[in-house]
Design a protein around this motif. Structure first.
Motif, PDB file in Angstrom:
ATOM      1  N   GLU A  20     -81.330 113.668 -36.934  1.00 56.64           N
ATOM      2  CA  GLU A  20     -79.911 113.786 -36.600  1.00 56.64           C
ATOM      3  C   GLU A  20     -79.700 114.651 -35.360  1.00 56.64           C
ATOM      4  OE1 GLU A  20     -78.063 114.883 -40.332  1.00 56.64           O
ATOM      5  OE2 GLU A  20     -77.941 112.764 -40.931  1.00 56.64           O
ATOM      6  N   SER A  21     -80.537 115.664 -35.159  1.00 60.84           N
ATOM      7  CA  SER A  21     -80.420 116.492 -33.950  1.00 60.84           C
ATOM      8  C   SER A  21     -80.801 115.701 -32.700  1.00 60.84           C
ATOM      9  CB  SER A  21     -81.276 117.761 -34.065  1.00 60.84           C
ATOM     10  OG  SER A  21     -82.647 117.449 -33.940  1.00 60.84           O
ATOM     11  N   ALA A  22     -81.552 114.615 -32.886  1.00 57.94           N
ATOM     12  CA  ALA A  22     -81.929 113.736 -31.773  1.00 57.94           C
ATOM     13  C   ALA A  22     -80.902 112.610 -31.589  1.00 57.94           C
ATOM     14  CB  ALA A  22     -83.319 113.154 -32.013  1.00 57.94           C
ATOM     15  N   GLY A  23     -79.794 112.682 -32.340  1.00 62.99           N
ATOM     16  CA  GLY A  23     -78.740 111.699 -32.179  1.00 62.99           C
ATOM     17  C   GLY A  23     -78.911 110.437 -33.004  1.00 62.99           C
ATOM     18  N   LEU A  24     -79.768 110.486 -34.021  1.00 65.78           N
ATOM     19  CA  LEU A  24     -79.996 109.326 -34.876  1.00 65.78           C
ATOM     20  C   LEU A  24     -79.325 109.524 -36.229  1.00 65.78           C
ATOM     21  CD1 LEU A  24     -83.755 109.046 -33.973  1.00 65.78           C
ATOM     22  CD2 LEU A  24     -81.999 107.394 -33.313  1.00 65.78           C
ATOM     23  N   SER A  25     -79.128 108.434 -36.941  1.00 62.55           N
ATOM     24  CA  SER A  25     -78.574 108.482 -38.284  1.00 62.55           C
ATOM     25  C   SER A  25     -79.734 108.399 -39.271  1.00 62.55           C
ATOM     26  CB  SER A  25     -77.624 107.297 -38.475  1.00 62.55           C
ATOM     27  OG  SER A  25     -77.179 107.216 -39.799  1.00 62.55           O
ATOM     28  N   ALA A  26     -79.699 109.197 -40.321  1.00 64.51           N
ATOM     29  CA  ALA A  26     -80.793 109.194 -41.293  1.00 64.51           C
ATOM     30  C   ALA A  26     -80.252 109.195 -42.714  1.00 64.51           C
ATOM     31  CB  ALA A  26     -81.701 110.410 -41.084  1.00 64.51           C
ATOM     32  N   ALA A  27     -80.981 108.505 -43.587  1.00 63.90           N
ATOM     33  CA  ALA A  27     -80.671 108.479 -45.015  1.00 63.90           C
ATOM     34  C   ALA A  27     -81.941 108.855 -45.758  1.00 63.90           C
ATOM     35  CB  ALA A  27     -80.214 107.078 -45.434  1.00 63.90           C
ATOM     36  N   THR A  28     -81.803 109.630 -46.841  1.00 61.05           N
ATOM     37  CA  THR A  28     -82.985 110.092 -47.567  1.00 61.05           C
ATOM     38  C   THR A  28     -83.046 109.510 -48.974  1.00 61.05           C
ATOM     39  OG1 THR A  28     -81.864 112.086 -48.358  1.00 61.05           O
ATOM     40  CG2 THR A  28     -83.067 112.263 -46.269  1.00 61.05           C
ATOM     41  N   PHE A  29     -84.286 109.334 -49.435  1.00 59.45           N
ATOM     42  CA  PHE A  29     -84.566 108.797 -50.770  1.00 59.45           C
ATOM     43  C   PHE A  29     -85.764 109.532 -51.321  1.00 59.45           C
ATOM     44  CE2 PHE A  29     -82.747 105.634 -48.024  1.00 59.45           C
ATOM     45  CZ  PHE A  29     -81.715 105.085 -48.787  1.00 59.45           C
ATOM     46  N   ARG A  30     -85.720 109.890 -52.613  1.00 60.33           N
ATOM     47  CA  ARG A  30     -86.832 110.661 -53.189  1.00 60.33           C
ATOM     48  C   ARG A  30     -87.968 109.789 -53.696  1.00 60.33           C
ATOM     49  NH1 ARG A  30     -83.756 113.147 -58.400  1.00 60.33           N
ATOM     50  NH2 ARG A  30     -83.560 111.196 -59.536  1.00 60.33           N
ATOM     51  N   SER A  31     -87.792 108.464 -53.686  1.00 56.17           N
ATOM     52  CA  SER A  31     -88.879 107.568 -54.110  1.00 56.17           C
ATOM     53  C   SER A  31     -88.676 106.197 -53.485  1.00 56.17           C
ATOM     54  CB  SER A  31     -88.900 107.426 -55.635  1.00 56.17           C
ATOM     55  OG  SER A  31     -87.763 106.698 -56.077  1.00 56.17           O
ATOM     56  N   ALA A  32     -89.757 105.441 -53.430  1.00 57.63           N
ATOM     57  CA  ALA A  32     -89.685 104.063 -52.936  1.00 57.63           C
ATOM     58  C   ALA A  32     -88.764 103.241 -53.819  1.00 57.63           C
ATOM     59  CB  ALA A  32     -91.089 103.458 -52.895  1.00 57.63           C
ATOM     60  N   GLU A  33     -88.837 103.480 -55.114  1.00 57.13           N
ATOM     61  CA  GLU A  33     -88.004 102.734 -56.048  1.00 57.13           C
ATOM     62  C   GLU A  33     -86.515 102.982 -55.782  1.00 57.13           C
ATOM     63  OE1 GLU A  33     -92.078 103.172 -57.648  1.00 57.13           O
ATOM     64  OE2 GLU A  33     -90.665 104.625 -56.857  1.00 57.13           O
ATOM     65  N   ARG A  34     -86.143 104.231 -55.514  1.00 60.29           N
ATOM     66  CA  ARG A  34     -84.736 104.547 -55.204  1.00 60.29           C
ATOM     67  C   ARG A  34     -84.315 103.869 -53.906  1.00 60.29           C
ATOM     68  NH1 ARG A  34     -81.401 108.409 -58.129  1.00 60.29           N
ATOM     69  NH2 ARG A  34     -82.734 109.121 -59.787  1.00 60.29           N
ATOM     70  N   PHE A  35     -85.209 103.857 -52.937  1.00 61.04           N
ATOM     71  CA  PHE A  35     -84.906 103.168 -51.676  1.00 61.04           C
ATOM     72  C   PHE A  35     -84.640 101.684 -51.938  1.00 61.04           C
ATOM     73  CE2 PHE A  35     -86.443 100.548 -48.156  1.00 61.04           C
ATOM     74  CZ  PHE A  35     -85.531 100.919 -47.178  1.00 61.04           C
ATOM     75  N   ARG A  71     -70.629 103.788 -30.674  1.00 59.73           N
ATOM     76  CA  ARG A  71     -71.618 102.774 -31.043  1.00 59.73           C
ATOM     77  C   ARG A  71     -72.230 103.105 -32.403  1.00 59.73           C
ATOM     78  NH1 ARG A  71     -77.034 104.379 -29.849  1.00 59.73           N
ATOM     79  NH2 ARG A  71     -77.063 106.451 -28.963  1.00 59.73           N
ATOM     80  N   ASP A  72     -72.667 102.047 -33.074  1.00 61.66           N
ATOM     81  CA  ASP A  72     -73.339 102.253 -34.353  1.00 61.66           C
ATOM     82  C   ASP A  72     -74.750 102.755 -34.083  1.00 61.66           C
ATOM     83  OD1 ASP A  72     -71.221 101.444 -35.913  1.00 61.66           O
ATOM     84  OD2 ASP A  72     -71.832  99.344 -35.905  1.00 61.66           O
ATOM     85  N   LEU A  73     -75.112 103.816 -34.747  1.00 64.77           N
ATOM     86  CA  LEU A  73     -76.460 104.355 -34.599  1.00 64.77           C
ATOM     87  C   LEU A  73     -77.405 103.633 -35.539  1.00 64.77           C
ATOM     88  CD1 LEU A  73     -75.653 108.175 -34.624  1.00 64.77           C
ATOM     89  CD2 LEU A  73     -76.235 106.785 -32.650  1.00 64.77           C
ATOM     90  N   PRO A  74     -78.631 103.384 -35.090  1.00 65.06           N
ATOM     91  CA  PRO A  74     -79.606 102.821 -36.030  1.00 65.06           C
ATOM     92  C   PRO A  74     -79.900 103.852 -37.113  1.00 65.06           C
ATOM     93  CG  PRO A  74     -80.664 103.402 -33.946  1.00 65.06           C
ATOM     94  CD  PRO A  74     -79.192 103.630 -33.773  1.00 65.06           C
ATOM     95  N   THR A  75     -80.058 103.376 -38.337  1.00 61.23           N
ATOM     96  CA  THR A  75     -80.334 104.289 -39.447  1.00 61.23           C
ATOM     97  C   THR A  75     -81.820 104.280 -39.765  1.00 61.23           C
ATOM     98  OG1 THR A  75     -78.130 103.943 -40.357  1.00 61.23           O
ATOM     99  CG2 THR A  75     -79.795 104.828 -41.857  1.00 61.23           C
ATOM    100  N   ILE A  76     -82.370 105.475 -39.902  1.00 66.50           N
ATOM    101  CA  ILE A  76     -83.767 105.663 -40.272  1.00 66.50           C
ATOM    102  C   ILE A  76     -83.781 106.153 -41.718  1.00 66.50           C
ATOM    103  CG2 ILE A  76     -85.842 107.037 -39.882  1.00 66.50           C
ATOM    104  CD1 ILE A  76     -83.529 106.364 -37.036  1.00 66.50           C
ATOM    105  N   ALA A  77     -84.549 105.489 -42.563  1.00 66.84           N
ATOM    106  CA  ALA A  77     -84.694 105.911 -43.951  1.00 66.84           C
ATOM    107  C   ALA A  77     -85.901 106.838 -44.066  1.00 66.84           C
ATOM    108  CB  ALA A  77     -84.878 104.711 -44.865  1.00 66.84           C
ATOM    109  N   ILE A  78     -85.727 107.920 -44.787  1.00 73.58           N
ATOM    110  CA  ILE A  78     -86.809 108.868 -45.047  1.00 73.58           C
ATOM    111  C   ILE A  78     -87.072 108.817 -46.551  1.00 73.58           C
ATOM    112  CG2 ILE A  78     -87.559 111.271 -44.916  1.00 73.58           C
ATOM    113  CD1 ILE A  78     -85.096 111.456 -42.798  1.00 73.58           C
TER     114      ILE A  78
END
Length: 123
Positions: free
Chosen positions: A25-40, A2-9
């Protein structure tokens, strides 16, 4: 699979981004990181994001400003704000703006995961 929901940090502190990503990710979720709101906002995958974990204070656009920007653009994402400078007035202001949770750093894994669960249910 199944596709995991992605959480943006979104946080200007690399160590916070990395440890939060590892926790999710250890809780089984997908995560993506961004160093600023603008990059997000420049990311092409924002429509896949089901939850946003953003720092309250960052250079440029703050986490609350990012939340409001997404709402105003018609692309709301359930948001959790995190801060190293907890302030009851800012917390009340953020919750009134529709933020799901407002957590003080350092936050517990249990608190963050409970907030993410609430955010995913709201998505």
């Amino acid at each position: 699979m199944r596709d995991l929901p992605t959480i943006a940090i979104v946080d200007d502190d690399e160590s916070v981004r990395d440890t939060t990503k590892d926790l999710l990710e250890s809780a089984g979720l997908s995560a993506a990181t961004f160093r600023s709101a603008e990059r997000f906002l420049l990311s092409k995958d924002t429509c896949a994001i089901k939850c946003l974990v953003a720092d309250m204070r960052m250079p440029g656009m703050t986490g609350l400003e990012l939340h409001r920007h997404l709402d105003a653009a018609g692309t709301p994402i359930p948001t959790i704000l995190i801060t190293a400078y907890p302030d009851e007035g800012a917390r009340a202001h953020a919750l009134k703006a529709g933020v799901i949770c407002f957590l003080a750093k350092p936050f517990s894994a249990e608190d963050l995961l409970a907030c993410v669960e609430m955010a995913l249910q709201a998505a």
